[in-house]
Write a protein that holds these residues in place. Structure first.
Motif, PDB file in Angstrom:
ATOM      1  N   CYS A 163     -15.268  25.513  21.147  1.00  0.00           N
ATOM      2  CA  CYS A 163     -15.871  24.313  20.567  1.00  0.00           C
ATOM      3  C   CYS A 163     -16.848  24.788  19.503  1.00  0.00           C
ATOM      4  O   CYS A 163     -17.759  25.569  19.818  1.00  0.00           O
ATOM      5  CB  CYS A 163     -16.577  23.549  21.675  1.00  0.00           C
ATOM      6  N   GLN A 164     -16.641  24.361  18.258  1.00  0.00           N
ATOM      7  CA  GLN A 164     -17.486  24.826  17.165  1.00  0.00           C
ATOM      8  C   GLN A 164     -18.272  23.688  16.537  1.00  0.00           C
ATOM      9  O   GLN A 164     -17.747  22.577  16.354  1.00  0.00           O
ATOM     10  CB  GLN A 164     -16.624  25.491  16.092  1.00  0.00           C
ATOM     11  N   GLY A 165     -19.518  23.976  16.194  1.00  0.00           N
ATOM     12  CA  GLY A 165     -20.330  22.978  15.517  1.00  0.00           C
ATOM     13  C   GLY A 165     -21.713  23.522  15.230  1.00  0.00           C
ATOM     14  O   GLY A 165     -22.241  24.332  16.003  1.00  0.00           O
ATOM     15  N   ASP A 166     -22.308  23.070  14.140  1.00  0.00           N
ATOM     16  CA  ASP A 166     -23.625  23.569  13.752  1.00  0.00           C
ATOM     17  C   ASP A 166     -24.679  23.277  14.818  1.00  0.00           C
ATOM     18  O   ASP A 166     -25.599  24.078  15.026  1.00  0.00           O
ATOM     19  CB  ASP A 166     -24.049  22.951  12.419  1.00  0.00           C
ATOM     20  N   GLY A 198     -13.089  16.859  19.804  1.00  0.00           N
ATOM     21  CA  GLY A 198     -11.855  16.097  19.776  1.00  0.00           C
ATOM     22  C   GLY A 198     -10.947  16.339  20.972  1.00  0.00           C
ATOM     23  O   GLY A 198      -9.981  15.594  21.169  1.00  0.00           O
ATOM     24  N   GLY A 199     -11.254  17.355  21.764  1.00  0.00           N
ATOM     25  CA  GLY A 199     -10.464  17.632  22.961  1.00  0.00           C
ATOM     26  C   GLY A 199      -9.400  18.684  22.738  1.00  0.00           C
ATOM     27  O   GLY A 199      -8.855  18.821  21.634  1.00  0.00           O
ATOM     28  N   THR A 200      -9.127  19.455  23.799  1.00  0.00           N
ATOM     29  CA  THR A 200      -8.075  20.470  23.793  1.00  0.00           C
ATOM     30  C   THR A 200      -7.144  20.205  24.961  1.00  0.00           C
ATOM     31  O   THR A 200      -7.587  20.118  26.113  1.00  0.00           O
ATOM     32  CB  THR A 200      -8.667  21.879  23.933  1.00  0.00           C
ATOM     33  N   LYS A 201      -5.861  20.075  24.655  1.00  0.00           N
ATOM     34  CA  LYS A 201      -4.867  19.884  25.717  1.00  0.00           C
ATOM     35  C   LYS A 201      -4.423  21.257  26.197  1.00  0.00           C
ATOM     36  O   LYS A 201      -3.853  22.039  25.435  1.00  0.00           O
ATOM     37  CB  LYS A 201      -3.671  19.087  25.210  1.00  0.00           C
ATOM     38  N   THR A 261     -15.737  20.768  16.847  1.00  0.00           N
ATOM     39  CA  THR A 261     -14.337  20.997  16.569  1.00  0.00           C
ATOM     40  C   THR A 261     -13.681  21.812  17.670  1.00  0.00           C
ATOM     41  O   THR A 261     -14.184  22.890  18.041  1.00  0.00           O
ATOM     42  CB  THR A 261     -14.177  21.733  15.225  1.00  0.00           C
ATOM     43  N   GLN A 262     -12.573  21.309  18.186  1.00  0.00           N
ATOM     44  CA  GLN A 262     -11.786  22.005  19.196  1.00  0.00           C
ATOM     45  C   GLN A 262     -10.346  22.150  18.727  1.00  0.00           C
ATOM     46  O   GLN A 262      -9.842  21.295  17.998  1.00  0.00           O
ATOM     47  CB  GLN A 262     -11.783  21.229  20.521  1.00  0.00           C
ATOM     48  N   ASP A 263      -9.681  23.211  19.169  1.00  0.00           N
ATOM     49  CA  ASP A 263      -8.247  23.338  18.922  1.00  0.00           C
ATOM     50  C   ASP A 263      -7.532  22.219  19.681  1.00  0.00           C
ATOM     51  O   ASP A 263      -7.848  21.968  20.848  1.00  0.00           O
ATOM     52  CB  ASP A 263      -7.732  24.690  19.410  1.00  0.00           C
ATOM     53  N   PRO A 264      -6.572  21.551  19.064  1.00  0.00           N
ATOM     54  CA  PRO A 264      -5.913  20.429  19.741  1.00  0.00           C
ATOM     55  C   PRO A 264      -5.138  20.833  20.996  1.00  0.00           C
ATOM     56  O   PRO A 264      -5.076  20.063  21.954  1.00  0.00           O
ATOM     57  CB  PRO A 264      -4.959  19.898  18.670  1.00  0.00           C
ATOM     58  N   ALA A 265      -4.561  22.029  20.983  1.00  0.00           N
ATOM     59  CA  ALA A 265      -3.722  22.429  22.112  1.00  0.00           C
ATOM     60  C   ALA A 265      -3.789  23.934  22.318  1.00  0.00           C
ATOM     61  O   ALA A 265      -3.857  24.705  21.352  1.00  0.00           O
ATOM     62  CB  ALA A 265      -2.282  21.987  21.895  1.00  0.00           C
ATOM     63  N   VAL A 266      -3.779  24.322  23.586  1.00  0.00           N
ATOM     64  CA  VAL A 266      -3.784  25.728  23.978  1.00  0.00           C
ATOM     65  C   VAL A 266      -2.866  25.860  25.195  1.00  0.00           C
ATOM     66  O   VAL A 266      -2.796  24.936  26.032  1.00  0.00           O
ATOM     67  CB  VAL A 266      -5.219  26.187  24.341  1.00  0.00           C
ATOM     68  N   GLU A 290      -4.119  22.231  34.353  1.00  0.00           N
ATOM     69  CA  GLU A 290      -3.504  21.585  33.179  1.00  0.00           C
ATOM     70  C   GLU A 290      -4.145  20.226  32.978  1.00  0.00           C
ATOM     71  O   GLU A 290      -4.113  19.364  33.864  1.00  0.00           O
ATOM     72  CB  GLU A 290      -1.995  21.451  33.388  1.00  0.00           C
ATOM     73  N   ALA A 291      -4.772  20.040  31.827  1.00  0.00           N
ATOM     74  CA  ALA A 291      -5.577  18.844  31.574  1.00  0.00           C
ATOM     75  C   ALA A 291      -6.087  18.890  30.139  1.00  0.00           C
ATOM     76  O   ALA A 291      -5.870  19.865  29.413  1.00  0.00           O
ATOM     77  CB  ALA A 291      -6.772  18.783  32.531  1.00  0.00           C
ATOM     78  N   ASP A 292      -6.772  17.826  29.738  1.00  0.00           N
ATOM     79  CA  ASP A 292      -7.519  17.810  28.485  1.00  0.00           C
ATOM     80  C   ASP A 292      -8.947  18.250  28.774  1.00  0.00           C
ATOM     81  O   ASP A 292      -9.526  17.857  29.790  1.00  0.00           O
ATOM     82  CB  ASP A 292      -7.527  16.414  27.874  1.00  0.00           C
ATOM     83  N   TYR A 293      -9.496  19.045  27.867  1.00  0.00           N
ATOM     84  CA  TYR A 293     -10.865  19.528  28.022  1.00  0.00           C
ATOM     85  C   TYR A 293     -11.689  19.120  26.807  1.00  0.00           C
ATOM     86  O   TYR A 293     -11.258  19.306  25.665  1.00  0.00           O
ATOM     87  CB  TYR A 293     -10.880  21.045  28.201  1.00  0.00           C
ATOM     88  N   TYR A 294     -12.867  18.573  27.071  1.00  0.00           N
ATOM     89  CA  TYR A 294     -13.756  18.112  26.007  1.00  0.00           C
ATOM     90  C   TYR A 294     -15.108  18.805  26.107  1.00  0.00           C
ATOM     91  O   TYR A 294     -15.667  18.940  27.200  1.00  0.00           O
ATOM     92  CB  TYR A 294     -13.990  16.603  26.116  1.00  0.00           C
ATOM     93  N   CYS A 295     -15.650  19.199  24.966  1.00  0.00           N
ATOM     94  CA  CYS A 295     -17.031  19.675  24.922  1.00  0.00           C
ATOM     95  C   CYS A 295     -17.925  18.524  24.460  1.00  0.00           C
ATOM     96  O   CYS A 295     -17.460  17.550  23.868  1.00  0.00           O
ATOM     97  CB  CYS A 295     -17.187  20.877  23.994  1.00  0.00           C
ATOM     98  N   ASN A 296     -19.201  18.637  24.765  1.00  0.00           N
ATOM     99  CA  ASN A 296     -20.175  17.610  24.392  1.00  0.00           C
ATOM    100  C   ASN A 296     -21.515  18.271  24.140  1.00  0.00           C
ATOM    101  O   ASN A 296     -21.906  19.202  24.849  1.00  0.00           O
ATOM    102  CB  ASN A 296     -20.307  16.569  25.505  1.00  0.00           C
TER     103      ASN A 296
END
Lengths: 108, 122
Positions: free
Chosen positions: A22-25, A101-104, A5-10, A82-88
């Motif tokens: 980025c949160q997850g078990d 889900g990505g953070t803008k 889980t990521q915040d949609p926008a920052v 300035e970009a979208d950031y994704y964790c994996n």
């Protein structure tokens, strides 16, 4: 739905510091990697194995991890960040991979 | 410098099979330890991992797509390929290929191909 889980926008003021989370078990067991994606471009790897930067990534990018949360910190954000950031990371089963889900990120 | 390039039809009809190939240049697909992955991104949405393959043929697949996904490798051509069967409009996306390092303590996808848009429409 994503297991990460990521915040949609920052947003961040130019030159200031921003943390993207980025949160997850599964992050209790596996490190996250982080990707930057600008419009119309393929993602690029910016952080892996908690806090390692590939060659060519500025040192203002850093990573950290605690409990079920991985974080990407940009110290002294620049306009070009300035970009979208994704964790994996791996999912809870350990046998497949999932993206957040990505953070803008907006640099003001 | 390692480079990846996706190729394949940009338009696929509903219920048919989507087929894409990723050509690897600047390095061998048979290099030990590396996997080779497929990731997709529907227009305006986030990234979704589809699956990854080792040159030996060992694969991992997204459980939500596993029944429709086939990934295979051709070491003689330094290529790996994706087949996604029974496609619907929901499979419309930019499809990326990437090198995948899947170790427990060090997992990453790098580099990525430029991506190719596949539209599912009649």
């Amino acid at each position: 739905s994503s297991e990460l889980t990521q915040d949609p926008a920052v947003s961040v003021a130019l030159g200031q510091t921003v943390k993207i989370t980025c949160q997850g078990d599964s992050l209790r067991s596996y490190y996250a990697s982080w990707y930057q994606q600008k419009p119309g471009q393929a993602p690029i790897l910016v952080i892996y194995a908690k806090n390692n930067r590939p060659s060519g990534i500025p040192d203002r990018f850093s990573g950290s991890s605690s409990g079920n949360t991985a974080s990407l910190t940009i110290t002294g954000a620049q306009a070009e960040d300035e970009a979208d950031y994704y964790c994996n990371s791996r999912d809870s089963s350990g046998n497949s991979w999932v993206f957040g889900g990505g953070t803008k990120l907006t640099v003001l | 410098q390692l480079q990846l390039q996706e190729s394949g039809p940009g338009l696929v009809k509903p219920s048919e099979t989507l087929s894409l190939t990723c050509t690897v240049s600047g390095g061998s697909i048979s290099r030990s330890g590396y996997y080779w992955g497929w990731i997709r991104q529907p227009p305006g949405k986030g990234l979704e991992w589809i699956g990854s393959i080792h040159y030996s043929g060992s694969t991992y697949s997204n459980p939500s797509l596993k029944s429709r996904v086939t990934i295979f490798v051709d070491t003689s051509k330094n290529q790996f390929s994706l087949k996604l069967s029974s496609v619907t409009a929901a499979d419309t996306a930019v499809y990326y290929c990437a090198r995948h390092w899947p170790l427990v303590g060090e997992n990453w996808f790098d580099p990525w191909g430029q991506g190719t848009l596949v539209t599912v429409s009649s």
